[in-house]
Design an enzyme around this catalytic site. Structure first.
Site, PDB file in Angstrom:
ATOM      1  N   THR A  93       0.835  -1.200   0.000  1.00 33.83           N
ATOM      2  CA  THR A  93       0.000   0.000   0.000  1.00 33.83           C
ATOM      3  C   THR A  93       0.867   1.245   0.000  1.00 33.83           C
ATOM      4  O   THR A  93       2.090   1.153  -0.020  1.00 33.83           O
ATOM      5  CB  THR A  93      -0.928  -0.002   1.236  1.00 33.83           C
ATOM      6  OG1 THR A  93      -1.961   0.935   1.021  1.00 33.83           O
ATOM      7  CG2 THR A  93      -0.188   0.330   2.503  1.00 33.83           C
ATOM      8  N   GLY A 123       0.172   5.863  -6.935  1.00 33.21           N
ATOM      9  CA  GLY A 123      -0.745   4.908  -7.550  1.00 33.21           C
ATOM     10  C   GLY A 123      -0.498   4.703  -9.032  1.00 33.21           C
ATOM     11  O   GLY A 123      -0.756   3.625  -9.573  1.00 33.21           O
ATOM     12  N   CYS A 145       3.215   2.511  -8.612  1.00 34.17           N
ATOM     13  CA  CYS A 145       3.302   1.279  -7.814  1.00 34.17           C
ATOM     14  C   CYS A 145       2.114   0.361  -8.095  1.00 34.17           C
ATOM     15  O   CYS A 145       0.962   0.767  -7.923  1.00 34.17           O
ATOM     16  CB  CYS A 145       3.351   1.641  -6.329  1.00 34.17           C
ATOM     17  SG  CYS A 145       3.382   0.197  -5.243  1.00 34.17           S
ATOM     18  N   THR A 174      -0.517  -0.175  -5.235  1.00 36.79           N
ATOM     19  CA  THR A 174      -1.211   1.026  -4.759  1.00 36.79           C
ATOM     20  C   THR A 174      -2.257   1.403  -5.798  1.00 36.79           C
ATOM     21  O   THR A 174      -1.950   1.463  -6.984  1.00 36.79           O
ATOM     22  CB  THR A 174      -0.204   2.190  -4.586  1.00 36.79           C
ATOM     23  OG1 THR A 174       0.787   1.805  -3.634  1.00 36.79           O
ATOM     24  CG2 THR A 174      -0.897   3.451  -4.109  1.00 36.79           C
TER      25      THR A 174
END
Length: 175
Positions: free
Chosen positions: A2, A158, A161, A164
């Protein structure tokens, strides 16, 4: 994993995180709430790592806050000590960002309690370095609010990754 990021700026502290829960290479859930308020809404927390582990740590940290009348640093140090030394807790795999109106910290299972650099930016998780880099650039080069910086940093993380996503939970406190 995350991405969790925290920015403190102009009398505000903001903690935000994405909502993706992954099991190996599979996305299991896209809208998990990894950022929460504790201690009657006076403390913001965000976790990276195992979801079940994080809920255990949230409960334990809230008990520490109650025991120490909301004193963030003392509660964090006590949680880190117990996390490091307790046989069952030692197996928990997560990291926490915690923040109140005056300070922000990272707590790890190794017993570390980390305070931020002068820029008051913290980030953890698989996309943490991307979010940290983005937030530092935005703090240094813009007049954006803490919330806007967290939103943009999470978006950048986001986009880069794979662990994410772009579903965000954001909480803020003002002085």
């Amino acid at each position: 994993m995350t991405t969790i990021v925290s920015v403190r700026r102009k009398g505000q502290v903001v903690v935000g995180g994405d909502g993706q829960v992954s099991l190996g290479n599979t996305v299991m859930k896209g809208n998990a709430r990894k950022v929460r308020r504790l201690y009657n809404g006076k403390v913001l927390t965000g976790f990276a790592g195992g979801t079940a582990d994080a809920f255990t740590l949230f409960e334990l940290f809230e008990r520490k806050l109650e025991m120490h009348q909301g004193h963030l640093l003392k509660s964090a140090v006590e949680l880190a000590k117990e996390w490091r030394t307790d046989r069952a807790l030692r197996r928990l795999e997560a990291m926490l960002i915690v923040a109140d109106k005056t300070e922000s910290l990272i707590i790890t299972g190794n017993g570390d309690v980390v305070q931020p650099e002068e820029d008051q930016i913290l980030a953890i998780g698989s996309g943490g370095n991307y979010a940290l880099s983005a937030a530092r650039a935005l703090v240094e080069n813009t007049d954006l609010s803490a919330r806007e910086i967290v939103e943009k940093s999470l978006k950048i993380a986001g986009d880069i990754c794979v662990f994410t996503n772009l579903t965000h939970t954001i909480e803020e406190l003002s002085e």
